[in-house]
Design an enzyme around this catalytic site. Structure first.
Site, PDB file in Angstrom:
ATOM      1  N   HIS A 103       1.460   0.428  -0.768  1.00  0.00           N
ATOM      2  CA  HIS A 103       0.344   1.369  -0.676  1.00  0.00           C
ATOM      3  C   HIS A 103      -0.289   1.315   0.705  1.00  0.00           C
ATOM      4  O   HIS A 103       0.025   0.441   1.520  1.00  0.00           O
ATOM      5  CB  HIS A 103      -0.727   1.016  -1.714  1.00  0.00           C
ATOM      6  N   HIS A 261       1.540  -1.482   2.934  1.00  0.00           N
ATOM      7  CA  HIS A 261       1.736  -2.913   2.711  1.00  0.00           C
ATOM      8  C   HIS A 261       1.876  -3.243   1.237  1.00  0.00           C
ATOM      9  O   HIS A 261       1.568  -2.427   0.361  1.00  0.00           O
ATOM     10  CB  HIS A 261       0.601  -3.721   3.344  1.00  0.00           C
TER      11      HIS A 261
END
Ligand code: OGA
Ligand code: MN
Length: 298
Positions: A103, A261
């Site tokens: 996300h 990440h």
């Protein structure tokens, strides 16, 4: 003397020679911001930051967001979002599930965060090895690597990011009605460009992610799902990823436009304690809106 050491990945650099507790002069701050935009993820090892210093440093980079999960704010520091699996008096002190899937932070806001600063207070360790790494993937490198036909196909497309998708599909109703109503954009669905143009570097960044993006506007459900599956698989390939192996005292900043990440959950029942501040961003620019200045480029 500041030195910048790139990682072997297409993103990520360590900045050495700066004590972040000190008053940073404007030239040093400008050098940090430039390195951050260029390398997308930068980190400083061996820092001993108080919560006040963490917030103060973050404020020099912009306005701060308050996380909608206010139950995980650090007591006395509403701007600090605690990420941890630790309990105090039987209650969680932080979000224990942050970053379970790929996300970009606050991508469900109309004006998503420009970047986040995560500080490592306690890092799990087993057999001498630090656990609980975070993976970062470069959305500029991922965009560049797309075939030209795909770049053309994505031009001007828009996608929908939904907080409900992230929090119900992955995390099961962790937001109550009151919290949902406080997500700017009303916690409803928010529309963003599939390809964003970075406001500082002008680079194109893929902006769909597996956690929150529900569909691509104007495509049939099947076509949308198929395209999202291609893109989410593409952007997380190892050649675009920097894997950060944390040490206590690391302060790491990532760019929420040019990176995504995901956290590694390989350490239970050991303890991990991280603290995050989040910089407010601006309305995303799409590849098409940006075209006059980028004429001639695919
Ligand atoms: C975050 C997050 C990942 C991690 O704080 O935004 O996704 O590794 N954290 O803690
Ligand atoms: Mn995150």
């Amino acid at each position: 003397m500041i030195s910048i050491r790139r990682t072997n990945a297409p993103l990520g650099a360590e900045i050495q020679g700066i004590d972040l507790t000190g008053e940073l002069d404007d030239a040093i701050l400008a050098a940090i911001v430039d390195a951050w935009h260029e390398h997308e993820v930068i980190f400083f090892r061996g820092q001993t930051l108080s919560p006040e210093q963490h917030v103060c440093l973050s404020r020099r980079l912009g306005e701060l967001e308050l996380h909608v999960r206010s139950e995980f704010a650090k007591p006395g520091h509403p701007e600090i979002f605690v990420v941890s699996n630790m309990l105090e008096n039987g209650k969680p002190i932080g979000a224990s599930d942050a970053g379970a899937t790929w996300h970009s932070d606050s991508c469900c806001r109309r004006e998503p965060s420009s970047g986040s600063l995560l500080y490592a207070r306690q890092v799990p360790r087993r057999d001498g090895k630090m656990l609980g790494d975070t993976l970062f993937s470069s959305m500029t490198a991922a965009y560049e690597a797309l075939p030209d036909e795909m770049k053309m196909r994505l031009r001007g497309l828009r996608c929908v990011n939904s907080i409900d998708n992230g929090y119900t599909r992955v995390r099961r109703n962790v937001l109550d009605e009151n919290q949902r109503s406080r997500v700017p954009g009303h916690g409803a669905d928010v529309e963003h460009p599939v390809v964003r143009v970075h406001p500082h570097t002008g680079r194109k960044c893929i902006y769909v992610n597996e956690s929150y993006t529900t569909h691509i506007v104007g495509l049939s459900a099947d076509d949308s799902r198929a395209l999202l599956d291609i893109l989410t698989a593409h952007v997380t390939q190892p050649q675009f990823v920097y894997r950060h192996n944390w040490q206590v005292g690391d302060l790491l900043m990532w760019d929420n436009c040019s990176t995504q990440h995901k956290a590694m959950f390989d350490y239970a029942p050991l303890h991990r304690l991280m603290e995050r501040t989040t910089l407010q961003g601006i309305l995303p620019l799409s590849d098409v809106e940006h075209e006059p200045a980028m004429a001639g480029q695919v």
